[in-house]
Design an enzyme around this catalytic site. Structure first.
Site, short mmCIF file in Angstrom:
data_model
loop_
_atom_site.label_atom_id
_atom_site.label_comp_id
_atom_site.label_asym_id
_atom_site.label_seq_id
_atom_site.Cartn_x
_atom_site.Cartn_y
_atom_site.Cartn_z
N THR B 154 5.17 4.23 0.25
CA THR B 154 4.43 3.67 -0.91
C THR B 154 3.32 4.67 -1.27
O THR B 154 3.59 5.64 -1.96
CB THR B 154 3.85 2.27 -0.62
OG1 THR B 154 3.09 2.31 0.59
CG2 THR B 154 4.94 1.24 -0.52
N LYS B 180 6.36 3.98 7.80
CA LYS B 180 5.59 4.21 6.59
C LYS B 180 4.25 3.49 6.74
O LYS B 180 4.11 2.56 7.53
CB LYS B 180 6.33 3.73 5.35
CG LYS B 180 6.60 2.25 5.27
CD LYS B 180 5.49 1.40 4.76
CE LYS B 180 4.98 1.92 3.42
NZ LYS B 180 3.84 1.05 2.97
N THR B 191 3.11 -1.84 12.88
CA THR B 191 2.59 -1.08 11.75
C THR B 191 3.10 -1.67 10.46
O THR B 191 3.75 -2.70 10.44
CB THR B 191 3.07 0.36 11.78
OG1 THR B 191 2.53 1.02 10.64
CG2 THR B 191 4.57 0.45 11.68
N GLU B 278 -4.90 6.99 3.78
CA GLU B 278 -5.33 7.19 2.40
C GLU B 278 -6.61 8.02 2.32
O GLU B 278 -7.64 7.64 2.87
CB GLU B 278 -5.51 5.83 1.71
CG GLU B 278 -4.16 5.21 1.39
CD GLU B 278 -4.24 3.80 0.84
OE1 GLU B 278 -3.22 3.33 0.32
OE2 GLU B 278 -5.30 3.18 0.94
N ASN B 402 -7.61 3.62 -3.89
CA ASN B 402 -7.56 2.16 -3.86
C ASN B 402 -8.18 1.50 -5.07
O ASN B 402 -7.93 0.32 -5.33
CB ASN B 402 -8.20 1.65 -2.57
CG ASN B 402 -7.24 1.84 -1.42
OD1 ASN B 402 -6.15 1.27 -1.44
ND2 ASN B 402 -7.60 2.67 -0.46
N THR B 407 -3.00 0.63 -11.18
CA THR B 407 -2.98 1.13 -12.57
C THR B 407 -1.97 2.25 -12.73
O THR B 407 -1.50 2.81 -11.76
CB THR B 407 -4.38 1.61 -13.00
OG1 THR B 407 -4.80 2.62 -12.10
CG2 THR B 407 -5.35 0.46 -12.99
#
Lengths: 407, 407
Positions: B154, B180, B191, B278, B402, B407
């Site tokens: 993702t 992932k 996870t 991230e 985040n 969007t």
């Protein structure tokens, strides 16, 4: 960044309290960084302090001096250096600061309470701090509250101060307070620093009770980043200069009025810290209803308020309510029937009985999220306890401020 | 951003496992977003799942099907939509997905396990998902592990996959796995998604034991942002195709070899998720020694790893160790003699017996903080328990990712 307008309401002096400010050059030159409070003899002083186990040297000393029973006559507050993680030298420096101010003003060392805020792990620049003391003493005035609010700031972008008054037996009673704090904010017993004074006469026992209870519903209900500081402290002074009989019972009107007013002053100051939270662009109230007990409500509320994903969604004005739902689900509470959980953004119900409300539209959620002030309400359907806390979003600006803090 | 080089080592197929991939257009067109695993009859399958109380519909269904005792023959995994917070419709959609794949391949619905990852709170686009199933089936091949690693991504910027082999009674035994995850990462039992297979023959009981124990030391020891997902799941498949006697005892060599190898594979995958956290620019190992027990060590380690102030200091390569000390101090452990606490950055001792080490220089700390991989060690001086967890820094990029996720 900060949320809402910067307005400082009129600050009424408190009879019996004078304040002096100096630029001692503790971290940077030409900045107000040293504040002293001169408190009239016979005043009562109550305090609440951080529960961080690595609490700073001045916190140790202030607690000890407060417990000594000698009447507190002075507070001395420096910014730019927290005097935390400084071991034996830090303790000596905190005591030396008290001793020097005590000598200048001819009181006992135990009658001075020290407070520090700023970077952790560096020794106080004692030469500059001590040299600043006489300068601060020279400026002692009763109407210096606003300057003091500036003088205790660190990463704050605004001063935080408020006055409230009420009438009792024909006398005007004043409560005035200032606070500072912007990051490392998840107070546990107190905020970074708060100083509140009243001219009401009240016993030490009741003063401490008023402070502890008001603190529990104000400073202990805010969080910016979940990081409890090593230096949190909040002090409530009662000079007793108002010409009314001393408050010595919880059943008296004065106790009730004073408790209500101190509560309002502390809540205002606590919320002002959140509004000026590092990088804050939103002021978020998190309400949790229908919990089994207060601890359960707070666990859910803080899990939401500390979730980086929820906080970044606020920063982006994104009604990504799945993140709120995930935070509720991972909170460490005993059990939860998710089919009884509902979630609102202001008055818009998003989740009803554990799933997306049929009538909810993304447009409604986005409209609320675009606001500067937002209320999340979570109803757990487990019991009857409620709690309410206050927090901010997490913006790229927060990261920038804290990445560059020491440079 | 991600930490370290992107290298995918050679992935050995596992005899008895075929994988198919399709672009179903679940969130975006022309993206691999649907993966199916075809598992040979007679295989054993073990799983661990999220403890988030709002766990997603596919997690409910997968747990139920796994417990049904019918041999698992297929996994079906979609990205782009988590099918979480979707109530009754979500349950129906997860079951329908299994039923349709089961019909195509002529197995029972309970023999299919569904997995979803992506945005929370939106219904699955069932028409597109179901239309993609035959396409995924058509591509079933034994050597599709790498494509599958891409197909389950993702916000991941890299695929995460590894193979390990060992020899036993003259046979090569293979363990291959993919995973992932990048955000909403603080697994609690598993996870985001991990799929690991071996051709070793092993009983279901021992397979589950191996998975649970390896998971505890790998996926359950990583955190990016403290947010436990609604969809976490890790599956371990044993096809039994290797020509060696079945492992049915913890005292066997095969059990020990397999346990060690699965442990290494899971730890690699878990660390790969952290490296690709991230906005991550640092890979941070937090070690807590001399705790009273494991829970105390983990509480201190996670308090450090979740502190926004510690994480932003890492992002800035700033040796602001006062923030680590403050995090240790506020961690919710019973009592702590701060005078016994020491802290290291890699091998540089910063704090000794509760205060700054006399020999420590800012230069030493800065040198370590400039590295891409950093180890913090905290010694509590309370007992003999140790724990080790893995985390990232908090960068402005995390906030950007985040804030813009939907969007």
């Amino acid at each position: 960044m900060a949320v809402g307008h910067e307005t400082l309401s009129q600050l009424f002096p408190v009879n019996g309290v004078s304040i002096g400010i100096a630029c001692a050059g503790i971290k940077k030159p030409n900045r107000r960084d040293l504040v002293i409070f001169d408190i009239a003899p016979g005043s009562q002083v109550a305090g609440v302090f951080t529960k961080n186990k690595f609490c700073a040297a001045p916190v140790h000393v202030a607690k000890k001096h407060l417990a000594s029973g000698e009447g507190i006559r002075f507070l001395v507050i420096n910014t730019g250096n927290a005097n935390a993680g400084t071991g034996r030298q830090g303790m000596e420096d905190a005591i030396e600061t008290c001793t020097r101010l005590a000598a200048i003003r001819n009181v006992g060392t135990h009658q001075v309470l020290p407070f520090s805020t700023g970077v952790i792990g560096e020794n106080l620049p004692m030469d500059r701090l001590l040299a600043g003391l006489p300068n601060a003493v020279e400026t002692l005035e009763v109407d210096n509250w606003e300057d003091a609010a500036y003088g205790i700031m660190t990463t704050d972008t605004r001063p935080k101060a408020i006055s409230a008054q009420f009438q009792y037996q024909g006398e005007i009673i004043t409560v005035t307070g200032i606070a500072k704090g912007s990051g490392m904010i998840k107070p546990n017993m107190a905020t970074m620093l708060g100083f509140v004074a009243t001219d009401a006469p009240v016993t030490q026992l009741l003063l401490q009770k008023i402070l502890s209870e008001a603190n529990e519903q104000s400073f202990n209900r805010i969080t910016v980043d979940g990081d409890t500081s090593t230096n949190d402290a909040c002090i409530l002074i009662a000079t007793g200069k108002a010409a009314v009989p001393c408050c010595d019972s919880e059943d008296s009107d004065l106790y009730r009025f004073l408790k209500k007013t101190v509560g309002e002053v502390l809540l205002f100051l606590a919320q002002a810290i959140v509004r000026d939270g590092e990088g804050a662009t939103k002021f978020v109230t998190v309400v949790v209803n229908e919990a089994r007990n207060s601890a359960e409500a707070l666990e859910v509320a803080y899990t939401i308020a500390h979730s980086p994903l929820v906080k970044t969604a606020f920063s982006a004005s994104d009604a990504n309510w799945g993140r709120i739902l995930a935070a509720v689900g991972r909170s460490q509470i005993e059990e939860l029937d998710v089919n009884r959980v509902s979630i609102w953004l202001d008055d818009v119900r998003i989740v009803h009985n554990g799933q997306r409300d049929d009538k909810y539209t993304e447009e409604q959620g986005s409209k609320v999220m675009a606001q500067e002030e937002i209320r999340i309400t979570v109803s757990l359907g487990q019991g009857e306890a409620s709690e309410r806390i206050y927090t901010t979003d997490l913006s790229a600006e927060y990261v920038r401020i804290n990445a560059e803090y020491r440079t």
